[in-house]
Write a protein that holds these residues in place. Structure first.
Motif, short mmCIF file in Angstrom:
data_model
loop_
_atom_site.label_atom_id
_atom_site.label_comp_id
_atom_site.label_asym_id
_atom_site.label_seq_id
_atom_site.Cartn_x
_atom_site.Cartn_y
_atom_site.Cartn_z
N TYR A 40 -45.15 36.83 4.21
CA TYR A 40 -44.59 36.29 5.45
C TYR A 40 -44.18 34.84 5.21
CZ TYR A 40 -47.37 40.27 7.00
OH TYR A 40 -47.92 41.53 7.13
N LEU A 41 -42.89 34.58 5.36
CA LEU A 41 -42.36 33.25 5.09
C LEU A 41 -41.70 32.67 6.34
CD1 LEU A 41 -41.36 30.94 3.17
CD2 LEU A 41 -39.33 32.36 2.76
N HIS A 42 -42.02 31.40 6.62
CA HIS A 42 -41.34 30.67 7.67
C HIS A 42 -40.82 29.37 7.09
CE1 HIS A 42 -41.57 28.23 11.68
NE2 HIS A 42 -40.34 28.54 11.36
N ALA A 43 -39.50 29.25 6.96
CA ALA A 43 -38.87 28.01 6.52
C ALA A 43 -38.36 27.30 7.77
CB ALA A 43 -37.73 28.31 5.55
N SER A 44 -39.07 26.25 8.17
CA SER A 44 -38.82 25.60 9.46
C SER A 44 -37.91 24.38 9.32
CB SER A 44 -40.15 25.17 10.09
OG SER A 44 -39.96 24.50 11.30
N GLU A 45 -36.93 24.27 10.23
CA GLU A 45 -35.99 23.15 10.28
C GLU A 45 -35.39 22.86 8.90
OE1 GLU A 45 -34.69 21.98 12.79
OE2 GLU A 45 -36.04 22.37 14.46
N VAL A 46 -34.84 23.90 8.31
CA VAL A 46 -34.31 23.81 6.94
C VAL A 46 -33.20 22.78 6.82
CG1 VAL A 46 -33.01 25.11 5.21
CG2 VAL A 46 -34.99 26.15 6.30
N ALA A 47 -32.39 22.63 7.84
CA ALA A 47 -31.28 21.67 7.78
C ALA A 47 -31.75 20.24 7.58
CB ALA A 47 -30.42 21.78 9.03
N PHE A 48 -33.03 19.97 7.86
CA PHE A 48 -33.58 18.62 7.76
C PHE A 48 -34.50 18.45 6.56
CE2 PHE A 48 -32.29 19.34 12.08
CZ PHE A 48 -31.64 18.17 12.43
N TRP A 49 -34.54 19.44 5.66
CA TRP A 49 -35.30 19.27 4.42
C TRP A 49 -34.60 18.23 3.55
CZ3 TRP A 49 -36.98 24.71 2.22
CH2 TRP A 49 -37.81 25.35 3.16
N PRO A 50 -35.35 17.57 2.64
CA PRO A 50 -34.71 16.60 1.75
C PRO A 50 -33.54 17.21 1.00
CG PRO A 50 -37.10 16.45 1.59
CD PRO A 50 -36.81 17.64 2.45
N ALA A 51 -32.39 16.56 1.04
CA ALA A 51 -31.15 17.14 0.52
C ALA A 51 -31.25 17.52 -0.96
CB ALA A 51 -30.00 16.15 0.74
N LYS A 52 -31.91 16.69 -1.76
CA LYS A 52 -31.96 16.95 -3.19
C LYS A 52 -32.92 18.08 -3.56
CE LYS A 52 -30.64 12.27 -4.60
NZ LYS A 52 -31.03 11.05 -5.37
N LYS A 53 -33.80 18.47 -2.62
CA LYS A 53 -34.79 19.50 -2.92
C LYS A 53 -34.50 20.82 -2.21
CE LYS A 53 -38.46 16.05 -3.49
NZ LYS A 53 -39.78 15.60 -3.03
N LYS A 54 -33.62 20.78 -1.24
CA LYS A 54 -33.41 21.91 -0.33
C LYS A 54 -33.03 23.19 -1.08
CE LYS A 54 -31.27 20.65 3.24
NZ LYS A 54 -30.25 20.26 4.23
N LYS A 55 -32.00 23.12 -1.88
CA LYS A 55 -31.49 24.31 -2.57
C LYS A 55 -32.54 24.87 -3.52
CE LYS A 55 -27.38 25.99 -4.95
NZ LYS A 55 -26.02 25.63 -5.45
#
Length: 563
Positions: free
Chosen positions: A189-204
């Motif tokens: 079970y995975l919840h990736a919360s507020e992905v658009a606001f994750w650090p840009a260099k680490k997001k992908k």
């Protein structure tokens, strides 16, 4: 039934309720109904800090229904949620994850928030669920670290743990600020919360790691949710989900679906033209519009565009505020929505030198070639890198500038050249201009030496193709902006308008925003430039054909005349 109740719970329930068949039946009914489980078993803190039951609102209920619909269909659940701010989707997602992880055996849940503070808040939510749930379904836990709930027997003796190990399930909450995420365990079970606001260099990198660790089996759940934050990876996943290019089901929740988003209407309240339009379009009432007005004034600095990003009414609206866009994205959105001509899908069979209708293909035709008409075919080639742009090309009417066809994809340079050759010949031997930068020279080599295309544009004598450089690029972009802003030509490609929304001013240079593409923009810009000088090329080609016909005629007649 979508949960398999753990032995620990079955044993405890049997021991406590075997003499109370009415209570046993009631508990079973609650455990089989997620909404009842939330209401009867879980507690949350409301905005005033009071401890209350978790009562699902309509938006949360619709989301939960989709989760259970996919589970009952025997599918891995994959959902991406685009939403307005503070609609309670973290609350209900954590309730879903707690429900599945705390009632079943050997399940791993992994939650990632955008920051340390946000991850602490989500973990506190899980702890509250655990602490306040009735003891009859409260699993054993062993001592945990700061942000992990491990449902196991805490007994010191190995024999006790073997005899009754507990659930062997766990809930882990981490922050996207971490260097590495989810490298070892399988995630159920995975919840990736507020992905658009994750650090840009680490997001992908984080998303790749998490999705690789997520179980692909039926019953697994992967939830990606966020408020919009311009054009970045979350937007790309959302767009792919909408197009059916990945297995995530896109769910959008507008701000007015939140029942709390309303305020009392003051005396003398009158609606503006924009508010009247919103009221008619979405069926809003005055209390909702007063809340909108209050939020724009007090939370968004009076900027309605900021409100639309944070509290969108429809999906596209959420992404309209993006960097320093060179266009008014609201205007671009209107142009995109006003497109009336939908193209037909074709394939280019360069082996048989045919353009044929297809159910799925790389070519979209808006107008078929007409006898006697002249056309321009312009192309921008991919940069040859893994994350580079795509190959893109447009056919336009040389006289009117009207868009006739669009080609888009990724191919080896020789294959792209052969496709362009076939497409150009199909459009009455179009004037073909290929950008000669990067991989363009290889495409042009195929067109010139292998295909012998008869009407290739030369930027200057002896130099095949269109050259984009420091002198030509600003002119290209200026003319492109004018064509879009003043609606000079008929454009039917919605994806071209989509690229306009992410075309920004980056320290004086107009280019695609980070993670976005401008291949269509560059291909179309080349077409606009070449069109300005196309007449002399067509006249040259016409004379060349006439000379060839005359020469051929003279050869045939000349041979007979000497007899």
């Amino acid at each position: 039934m979508v949960i398999a109740l753990a032995k620990e719970h079955r044993r405890r329930i049997k021991r406590r309720l075997q003499q109370r068949p009415d209570k046993l039946a009631e508990l079973k009914a609650i455990l089989l109904d997620f909404e009842q489980f939330c209401y009867r078993m879980l507690k949350i803190k409301d905005k005033s800090g009071a401890m209350v039951r978790l009562i699902l609102n309509d938006a949360q209920r619709r989301y939960a229904a989709k989760v259970f619909e996919d589970l009952e269909a025997g599918k891995p659940v994959r959902i991406i949620i685009l939403k307005a701010r503070q609609m309670g989707f973290s609350t209900v997602t954590e309730a879903l994850i707690y429900y599945f992880t705390s009632l079943q055996e050997a399940k791993n849940a992994f939650i990632v928030a955008q920051s340390s503070d946000a991850s602490s808040n989500l973990f506190d939510m899980f702890q509250l669920y655990y602490e306040r749930v009735p003891s009859v379904i409260q699993p054993m836990t062993r001592k945990n670290n700061a942000k992990k709930l491990t449902f196991e027997n805490p007994a010191i003796r190995t024999a006790d743990r073997r005899r009754n190990p507990g659930l062997k399930s766990k809930i882990t909450v981490q922050t996207a600020e971490s260097r590495v995420l989810a490298r070892s365990d399988t995630i159920h079970y995975l919840h990736a919360s507020e992905v658009a606001f994750w650090p840009a260099k680490k997001k992908k990198r984080h998303l790749l790691s998490l999705l690789a660790a997520l179980s692909k089996e039926p019953g697994s759940i992967g939830i990606i949710e966020s408020t919009a934050n311009g054009m970045e990876e979350f937007k790309q996943i959302w767009d792919a989900a909408v197009k059916g290019e990945n297995d995530f089901s896109p769910l959008f929740f507008a701000w007015f679906e939140m029942p709390d988003y309303r305020k009392p209407v003051p005396p003398g309240f009158e609606l503006t033209e924009d508010e009247l339009e919103l009221k008619a379009k979405y069926g809003l009432d005055d209390e909702q519009l007063q809340w909108r007005r209050y939020t724009i004034r007090n939370d968004c600095g009076g900027d309605s565009r900021q409100f639309e990003q944070e509290y969108p009414s429809e999906p596209d609206e959420a992404f309209l505020l993006s960097g320093e866009s060179i266009f008014d994205n609201k205007f671009i959105k209107r142009l995109k929505e006003a497109i009336k001509l939908k193209g037909a899908i074709y394939e280019i069979d360069f082996v048989k030198e045919q353009v044929v209708p297809a159910h799925a293909g790389e070519l979209v035709i808006y107008h078929l070639p007409e006898q006697g008409k002249r056309y321009i075919l312009s192309a921008d080639t991919a940069k040859g890198t893994e994350d580079g742009d795509y190959d893109a090309a447009y056919v336009i009417d040389a006289r009117t500038g009207e868009m006739c066809a669009a080609l888009h994809g990724k191919w080896d340079t020789d294959l792209f050249g052969k496709k362009l050759n076939t497409l150009g010949l199909y459009y009455n031997t179009a004037l073909l201009a290929v950008e000669n930068n990067n991989t363009g020279e290889s495409v042009l080599n195929t067109l010139f030496n292998t295909c012998h295309y008869p009407l290739l544009f030369l930027h200057k004598k002896g130099k095949l193709g269109w050259e984009t450089n420091k002198a030509t690029r600003p002119v290209m972009i200026s003319d492109f902006k004018e064509a879009i802003r003043d609606e000079l030509y008929d454009i039917y490609c919605p994806e071209l308008f989509g690229e306009c929304m992410t075309f920004i001013d980056n320290k004086g240079k107009a280019e695609a925003d980070s993670g976005c593409h401008d291949d269509r923009i560059m291909a179309y810009s080349i077409a606009l430039q070449v069109r300005q000088v196309a007449d002399k090329w067509f006249e040259w080609f016409k004379k060349k054909q006439q000379q060839r016909e005359e020469s051929k005629h003279e050869e045939n007649n000349g041979g007979a005349g000497w007899i």
